[in-house]
Design an enzyme around this catalytic site. Sequence first.
Site, PDB file in Angstrom:
ATOM      1  N   MET A  33       0.845  -1.199   0.000  1.00  0.00           N
ATOM      2  CA  MET A  33       0.000   0.000   0.000  1.00  0.00           C
ATOM      3  C   MET A  33       0.885   1.255   0.000  1.00  0.00           C
ATOM      4  SD  MET A  33      -3.215   0.144  -0.110  1.00  0.00           S
ATOM      5  CE  MET A  33      -4.441   1.428  -0.156  1.00  0.00           C
ATOM      6  N   ASP A  87      11.199   2.572   6.098  1.00  0.00           N
ATOM      7  CA  ASP A  87      10.671   1.318   6.646  1.00  0.00           C
ATOM      8  C   ASP A  87      11.654   0.828   7.696  1.00  0.00           C
ATOM      9  OD1 ASP A  87       9.249  -1.131   7.059  1.00  0.00           O
ATOM     10  OD2 ASP A  87       8.462  -0.987   5.038  1.00  0.00           O
ATOM     11  N   HIS A 108      -7.774   7.450   3.644  1.00  0.00           N
ATOM     12  CA  HIS A 108      -7.915   6.019   3.373  1.00  0.00           C
ATOM     13  C   HIS A 108      -8.179   5.734   1.889  1.00  0.00           C
ATOM     14  CE1 HIS A 108     -10.386   2.127   3.812  1.00  0.00           C
ATOM     15  NE2 HIS A 108      -9.112   1.838   3.714  1.00  0.00           N
TER      16      HIS A 108
HETATM   17  N1  3HC Z   1      -2.618  -3.096  -9.286  1.00  0.00           N
HETATM   18  C1  3HC Z   1      -2.411  -1.980  -9.997  1.00  0.00           C
HETATM   19  N2  3HC Z   1      -3.102  -1.681 -11.116  1.00  0.00           N
HETATM   20  C2  3HC Z   1      -4.017  -2.562 -11.535  1.00  0.00           C
HETATM   21  C3  3HC Z   1      -4.284  -3.759 -10.842  1.00  0.00           C
HETATM   22  C4  3HC Z   1      -3.533  -4.013  -9.664  1.00  0.00           C
HETATM   23  N3  3HC Z   1      -3.725  -5.095  -8.932  1.00  0.00           N
HETATM   24  N4  3HC Z   1      -5.243  -4.438 -11.512  1.00  0.00           N
HETATM   25  C5  3HC Z   1      -5.570  -3.692 -12.575  1.00  0.00           C
HETATM   26  N5  3HC Z   1      -4.835  -2.565 -12.589  1.00  0.00           N
HETATM   27  C6  3HC Z   1      -4.885  -1.482 -13.573  1.00  0.00           C
HETATM   28  C7  3HC Z   1      -4.493  -1.967 -14.941  1.00  0.00           C
HETATM   29  O1  3HC Z   1      -3.093  -1.882 -15.122  1.00  0.00           O
HETATM   30  C8  3HC Z   1      -5.245  -0.995 -15.835  1.00  0.00           C
HETATM   31  O2  3HC Z   1      -4.517   0.222 -15.875  1.00  0.00           O
HETATM   32  P1  3HC Z   1      -4.250   0.952 -17.284  1.00  0.00           P
HETATM   33  O3  3HC Z   1      -5.586   1.447 -17.717  1.00  0.00           O
HETATM   34  O4  3HC Z   1      -3.319   2.050 -16.889  1.00  0.00           O
HETATM   35  O5  3HC Z   1      -3.635  -0.049 -18.184  1.00  0.00           O
HETATM   36  C9  3HC Z   1      -6.533  -0.699 -15.059  1.00  0.00           C
HETATM   37  O6  3HC Z   1      -6.247  -1.089 -13.706  1.00  0.00           O
HETATM   38  C10 3HC Z   1      -7.719  -1.484 -15.538  1.00  0.00           C
HETATM   39  O7  3HC Z   1      -7.336  -2.831 -15.542  1.00  0.00           O
HETATM   40  P2  3HC Z   1      -8.021  -3.954 -16.408  1.00  0.00           P
HETATM   41  O8  3HC Z   1      -8.714  -3.339 -17.600  1.00  0.00           O
HETATM   42  O9  3HC Z   1      -7.054  -5.047 -16.653  1.00  0.00           O
HETATM   43  O10 3HC Z   1      -8.989  -4.620 -15.396  1.00  0.00           O
HETATM   44  P3  3HC Z   1     -10.473  -4.377 -14.980  1.00  0.00           P
HETATM   45  O11 3HC Z   1     -11.234  -3.465 -15.849  1.00  0.00           O
HETATM   46  O12 3HC Z   1     -10.947  -5.749 -14.774  1.00  0.00           O
HETATM   47  O13 3HC Z   1     -10.321  -3.618 -13.556  1.00  0.00           O
HETATM   48  C11 3HC Z   1      -9.916  -3.486 -11.254  1.00  0.00           C
HETATM   49  C12 3HC Z   1      -9.473  -4.103 -12.560  1.00  0.00           C
HETATM   50  C13 3HC Z   1      -9.811  -1.971 -11.325  1.00  0.00           C
HETATM   51  C14 3HC Z   1      -9.000  -4.018 -10.165  1.00  0.00           C
HETATM   52  C15 3HC Z   1     -11.424  -3.878 -10.992  1.00  0.00           C
HETATM   53  O14 3HC Z   1     -11.557  -5.268 -11.036  1.00  0.00           O
HETATM   54  C16 3HC Z   1     -11.956  -3.376  -9.656  1.00  0.00           C
HETATM   55  O15 3HC Z   1     -12.337  -2.240  -9.528  1.00  0.00           O
HETATM   56  N6  3HC Z   1     -12.020  -4.282  -8.667  1.00  0.00           N
HETATM   57  C17 3HC Z   1     -12.553  -3.955  -7.329  1.00  0.00           C
HETATM   58  C18 3HC Z   1     -11.527  -3.239  -6.532  1.00  0.00           C
HETATM   59  C19 3HC Z   1     -12.060  -2.812  -5.188  1.00  0.00           C
HETATM   60  O16 3HC Z   1     -13.224  -2.959  -4.830  1.00  0.00           O
HETATM   61  N7  3HC Z   1     -11.160  -2.257  -4.369  1.00  0.00           N
HETATM   62  C20 3HC Z   1     -11.476  -1.833  -3.029  1.00  0.00           C
HETATM   63  C21 3HC Z   1     -10.906  -2.794  -2.089  1.00  0.00           C
HETATM   64  S1  3HC Z   1     -11.123  -2.273  -0.390  1.00  0.00           S
HETATM   65  C22 3HC Z   1      -9.671  -1.528   0.015  1.00  0.00           C
HETATM   66  O17 3HC Z   1      -8.721  -1.487  -0.730  1.00  0.00           O
HETATM   67  C23 3HC Z   1      -9.653  -0.865   1.339  1.00  0.00           C
HETATM   68  C24 3HC Z   1      -8.660  -1.458   2.285  1.00  0.00           C
HETATM   69  O18 3HC Z   1      -8.702  -0.699   3.463  1.00  0.00           O
HETATM   70  C25 3HC Z   1      -8.924  -2.893   2.632  1.00  0.00           C
END
Ligand code: 3HC
Length: 296
Positions: A26, A46, A154
């Site tokens: 993160m 770190d 956050h």
């Molecule tokens: N890390 C970094 N970038 C990523 C990634 C990852 N794990 N996964 C995808 N990406 C980027 C890709 O590189 C791409 O970027 P670009 O446009 O610059 O090339 C962009 O995201 C879109 O990727 P894709 O088209 O391959 O993929 P999707 O359209 O399927 O989207 C996603 C991927 C954005 C991860 C989507 O599936 C999503 O929104 N998932 C839900 C995420 C979510 O709910 N997050 C909240 C979690 S809660 C939290 O974090 C809080 C904490 O306190 C616990």
Amino acid sequence: KRPAGAPDKSLARPVTKVGVVGAGLMASQLALLFLRRLEVPVVLTDIDQERVDKGVGYVHAEIDKLLGKGRINQDKANRLKALVTGVLDKAEGFSDADFVIEAVFEEIGVKQTVFAEVEAVAPAHAILATNTSSLSVSEMASKLKNPERVVGFHFFNPVAVLPLLEIVRGEKTDDASLATAFAVAKKLKKTAVLTKDAPAFVVNRILTRFMGEIQNVIDEGTPVEVAEKAVEPLGLPMSPLVLLELVGPAIGLHVSETLNRAFPDRFTVSPNLAAVVKAGKRGFYVYDSGKPELDP
Ligand code: 3HC
């Protein structure tokens, strides 16, 4: 339009150098975002040199990816790389930082210690921001001389992609610190909302209930593939269990434990999730083919 609850933006102070405490998944994503959007020096710290080097290495690699995709040119890539540094000594890194964000282990005592260390070396005006997922911002600030400069900040995974940012006002946070936090959020191009300092704020309250319930279903004997298939028509951007792995099962467990303590009538802690974390596993899937496949 000013976001609901945001103080007058004229109160915001300039941010010319950013400190990031932690160089994990993160924290490194945060360093990259601040670097890219603010274009100011960003210093990562770190607990050991290996972690610091890994964090800076991640930022450099992501800058190269942006260059490869044509999102930035070579000049900008060079400039951004020159702006990011990693040091072990917080005094060296943060003595002229205006905004220090921590993304260390989710344990209140650890975070209080980190903030006390930062307060001892950072300028008196510096904002101390926390990326905590669920802990109390007021409690985190409570041991400081100047708790009025602590804000919750956050972000959501993946940080570069998800637009939302929950900004949290602690009991003692003053308007200038909050105004600065909103001004920084705007520069980061995030959609900032002001949330109450309540356990897990807003998003993780909802998400944890959702993820907890799918795990209860699995714990009660429904096969993982059935549970996953059943949620498909909901049209979520990714399956809840893949999301859990993106966030990290240890974080998911921490948040559910915090919420279980705060609201035991509504939040459970999945024994299966606890077992996954204890075993040091990533989750329910394997990624041998590069794509998530259920762990047999
Ligand atoms: N890390 C970094 N970038 C990523 C990634 C990852 N794990 N996964 C995808 N990406 C980027 C890709 O590189 C791409 O970027 P670009 O446009 O610059 O090339 C962009 O995201 C879109 O990727 P894709 O088209 O391959 O993929 P999707 O359209 O399927 O989207 C996603 C991927 C954005 C991860 C989507 O599936 C999503 O929104 N998932 C839900 C995420 C979510 O709910 N997050 C909240 C979690 S809660 C939290 O974090 C809080 C904490 O306190 C616990």
